[in-house]
Design a protein around this motif. Structure first.
Motif, mmCIF file in Angstrom:
data_model
loop_
_atom_site.group_PDB
_atom_site.id
_atom_site.type_symbol
_atom_site.label_atom_id
_atom_site.label_comp_id
_atom_site.label_asym_id
_atom_site.label_seq_id
_atom_site.Cartn_x
_atom_site.Cartn_y
_atom_site.Cartn_z
ATOM 1 N N HIS A 131 55.522 80.678 49.081
ATOM 2 C CA HIS A 131 55.540 79.864 47.873
ATOM 3 C C HIS A 131 55.212 80.713 46.652
ATOM 4 O O HIS A 131 55.883 80.646 45.618
ATOM 5 C CB HIS A 131 54.527 78.728 48.019
ATOM 6 C CG HIS A 131 54.362 77.901 46.774
ATOM 7 N ND1 HIS A 131 53.511 78.276 45.749
ATOM 8 C CD2 HIS A 131 54.934 76.732 46.391
ATOM 9 C CE1 HIS A 131 53.562 77.376 44.800
ATOM 10 N NE2 HIS A 131 54.410 76.429 45.159
ATOM 11 N N LEU A 144 58.016 83.335 45.695
ATOM 12 C CA LEU A 144 59.257 82.784 45.156
ATOM 13 C C LEU A 144 59.198 82.574 43.649
ATOM 14 O O LEU A 144 60.222 82.599 42.977
ATOM 15 C CB LEU A 144 59.592 81.458 45.852
ATOM 16 C CG LEU A 144 60.304 81.571 47.199
ATOM 17 C CD1 LEU A 144 60.434 80.202 47.842
ATOM 18 C CD2 LEU A 144 61.677 82.211 47.055
ATOM 19 N N HIS A 145 58.003 82.344 43.107
ATOM 20 C CA HIS A 145 57.954 82.164 41.649
ATOM 21 C C HIS A 145 57.297 83.341 40.945
ATOM 22 O O HIS A 145 57.643 83.666 39.814
ATOM 23 C CB HIS A 145 57.243 80.846 41.281
ATOM 24 C CG HIS A 145 55.772 80.810 41.572
ATOM 25 N ND1 HIS A 145 54.833 81.266 40.671
ATOM 26 C CD2 HIS A 145 55.084 80.371 42.646
ATOM 27 C CE1 HIS A 145 53.627 81.091 41.182
ATOM 28 N NE2 HIS A 145 53.743 80.561 42.387
ATOM 29 N N SER A 153 58.226 76.623 42.560
ATOM 30 C CA SER A 153 58.622 77.000 43.912
ATOM 31 C C SER A 153 58.421 75.787 44.813
ATOM 32 O O SER A 153 57.310 75.258 44.908
ATOM 33 C CB SER A 153 57.767 78.175 44.388
ATOM 34 O OG SER A 153 57.999 78.447 45.742
#
Length: 298
Positions: free
Chosen positions: A6, A9-10, A74
């Motif tokens: 998580h 992803l961002h 995310s």
């Protein structure tokens, strides 16, 4: 629960903000104004009342057409609570900064991507008071980049491809192409990409393959994450453990590339006690078309 996947992803967009606007235009076909400057902002949207609200990543983009706030979320799975929190984020940010907010959702799940792409409409049907239309980056629209030349032409997009498609039968070709492409950019940028891809790979075999690829090209060793990799599968400081680990890596690379590994090949690899020779075989394993070609120049 927030995990490494998580976060990666961002957070990759915090490390390389330009990747985000690049992805919007290349993947979604959304024309984004020419950006002069882009910077990370405080993600805390908590008000005086004790209700904590945080976006995953918040970027401010100064463009020729004004200032935009890029809100990156995310999303691992469908979460109906976002129907309330996403509109809140956008309204609050506009009220606070008087800049146009843009919601971008990134996910590794096709089902979650389809859900996230649905407009959120609040108010009377046919006369909505508020409509939120997220821009979604996921496995259905991020291209699969499994060709070395394609990866070299657009390394950031190849990184995004690995982060969203790094599982299943396509993973070996995607990761091999990216590994080759990383050698064409500066080592500091590549080191950042290496870490984020490693964090996003949820398939254990794909994660191990990625670490083996980075080790085989003698790249991963300078990254802090390499210390963890070096310790896995061997007793610290023992030459025997290092040899065994490297031999297994050679065989795994061949198997993950779909090549038949005969008993004779396996026996010869395990019989080798020369780390330098095993290193050479590991590099060859990324390109040969037959496992026996490992020893062609011996």
């Amino acid at each position: 629960m927030v995990g490494s996947t998580h976060e990666a992803l961002h957070r990759i967009f915090q490390k390389d903000p330009g990747l985000l606007t690049h992805a919007l235009q290349r993947v979604l076909g959304v024309r984004f104004p020419e950006t002069r400057e882009i910077a990370a902002m405080n993600v805390d949207l908590t008000e005086i009342e004790p209700v904590e609200r945080r976006v995953d990543t918040l970027l401010r983009a100064e463009t020729d057409e004004g200032t935009y706030l890029l809100v990156v979320e995310s999303q691992g799975e469908v979460d109906q609570r976002k129907r309330g929190s996403w509109p809140y984020y956008l309204s609050y940010l506009y009220e606070k900064y008087r800049c146009e907010p843009v919601l971008i959702v990134i996910t590794q799940s096709s089902a979650t991507a389809r859900w996230a792409a649905q407009p959120i409409q609040l108010g009377l049907r046919g006369w909505e008071s508020l409509t939120v239309r997220p821009l979604v980056l996921g496995p259905d629209n991020v291209p699969v980049i499994a060709d070395v030349r394609e990866a070299e032409d657009d390394v950031p997009l190849a990184v995004l491809s690995a982060m969203t498609h790094g599982r299943g039968r396509q993973a070996p070709a995607i990761l091999e192409s990216l590994a080759a492409a990383l050698k064409t950019i500066d080592r500091d940028s590549a080191a950042v990409f290496v870490q984020f891809v490693d964090s996003c790979l949820v398939d254990p075999q794909a994660k191990q393959m990625w670490r083996d690829l980075m080790t085989a090209i003698q790249y991963f060793w300078r990254h802090p994450l390499a210390e963890q990799v070096r310790e896995e599968g061997r007793e610290e400081g023992r030459e025997e453990g290092r040899v065994q680990e490297r031999a297994e890596m050679v065989l795994r690379l061949l198997e993950w590339r779909g090549l038949a590994v005969t008993g004779a090949v396996r026996e010869q690899v395990h019989a080798c006690t020369d780390l330098d020779r095993l290193e050479t075989w590991a590099q060859r394993a990324m390109h040969v078309t037959d496992a026996a070609e490992l020893f062609a120049e011996e």
